[in-house]
Design an enzyme around this catalytic site. Structure first.
Site, short mmCIF file in Angstrom:
data_model
loop_
_atom_site.label_atom_id
_atom_site.label_comp_id
_atom_site.label_asym_id
_atom_site.label_seq_id
_atom_site.Cartn_x
_atom_site.Cartn_y
_atom_site.Cartn_z
N PRO A 126 -86.72 -32.40 -12.15
CG PRO A 126 -87.81 -30.44 -11.54
CD PRO A 126 -87.24 -31.16 -12.71
CD GLU A 127 -85.92 -38.56 -11.03
OE1 GLU A 127 -86.26 -39.59 -10.43
OE2 GLU A 127 -84.85 -38.46 -11.65
#
Ligand SMILES: [Zn+2]
Length: 274
Positions: free
Chosen positions: A2-3
């Site tokens: 996840p960014e």
């Protein structure tokens, strides 16, 4: 992994479910989540706390409580939340924690690779903790060309590697760094310090554009990422270069190539990224 857009999507779905609610019980099933602190100690500190807000800084989810306590969650590789509004969570061998709220809803934390972290700290210690680790918020007003120029100036590392450094700018990972550099028309292997002001300005715009597209699409769904409400992001349909090696560039038709920068697979167009 996840960014910023994925974490922002998580935050946006957790906020209405958690804000104003009290953590009735907290069960932490994996000691890696809180180490070196004993998970029972973390659970005991959180029980009875009422949520004031759910925010985000870089890739961290920041749960603030009315008491001044803060729960800082980093999802790392594979962390995710699932909200079960009326309880009744499905069985999950990768569940690492469950919070039961005062309205009976369950909020489960799942993490296959187990690199995610839960850290409890006092509000007064939060600022220094985050400032030591994170650069500016890329969608905030303080992320300017001049500020980014200062962060990149004099660095010999490839600009892609510099963008992955969370102290350059907070929240970018492999996907959005590749996308940002494609939008900017900048070769990811260029030493960061060699970019002129116009190129830095283009990188800044590229970063913001890539992240905004990602947020609008509720992040990318690669492998088994799910949002807290059980949804899936569709950013993967918008990829310009990430994962498109061997396919034609959407701007000039040249085949996208893959190289390595900062130890990570990096996709780029060898013609329109200079
Ligand atoms: Zn191209």
């Amino acid at each position: 992994m996840p960014e910023l857009p994925e974490v922002e999507t998580v935050r946006a779905e957790l906020a209405p479910a958690l804000t104003g609610r009290r953590f009735r019980t907290v069960e932490i099933l994996d000691e890696r989540l809180t180490r070196p602190v004993d998970p029972r100690e973390v659970a005991a500190r959180l029980e009875g706390e009422r949520v004031a807000s759910v925010d985000r800084r870089g890739k961290y989810v920041v749960v603030r409580f009315e008491s001044g306590l803060v729960l800082l969650v980093h999802l790392r590789m594979t962390g995710s939340f699932l909200i079960a509004p009326r309880g009744g969570l499905p069985a999950d061998p990768h569940r690492r924690a469950v919070v039961t709220l005062d309205n009976g809803a369950d909020v489960a934390y799942r993490d296959v690779r187990r690199f995610g972290t839960w850290l409890v700290l006092e509000e007064e210690d939060l600022g220094s903790y985050l400032e030591a680790r994170l650069g500016e918020e890329p969608l905030g007003a303080r992320f300017t060309t001049r500020q980014l120029e200062r962060r990149l100036g004099g660095r010999r590392a490839p600009v892609k590697a510099a963008l992955l450094d969370q102290r350059t700018v907070a929240g970018l990972g492999n996907i959005y760094a590749d996308e940002a550099l494609w939008y900017a028309g900048v070769d990811p292997l260029r030493p960061a310090g060699t970019l002129d002001q116009a190129e830095v300005a283009a990188v800044r715009r590229g970063v913001r554009r890539a992240l905004r597209v990602g947020i609008r699409r509720q992040g990318a769904t690669l492998s088994d990422y799910m949002t807290p409400n059980g949804g899936r992001g569709s950013m993967q349909e918008e990829f310009k270069v990430y994962g498109r090696d061997g396919e034609p560039c959407l701007r000039c038709g040249t085949l996208i190539e893959k190289t390595r920068a900062g130890g990570r697979g990096t996709c780029y167009c060898p013609v329109c990224q200079r």
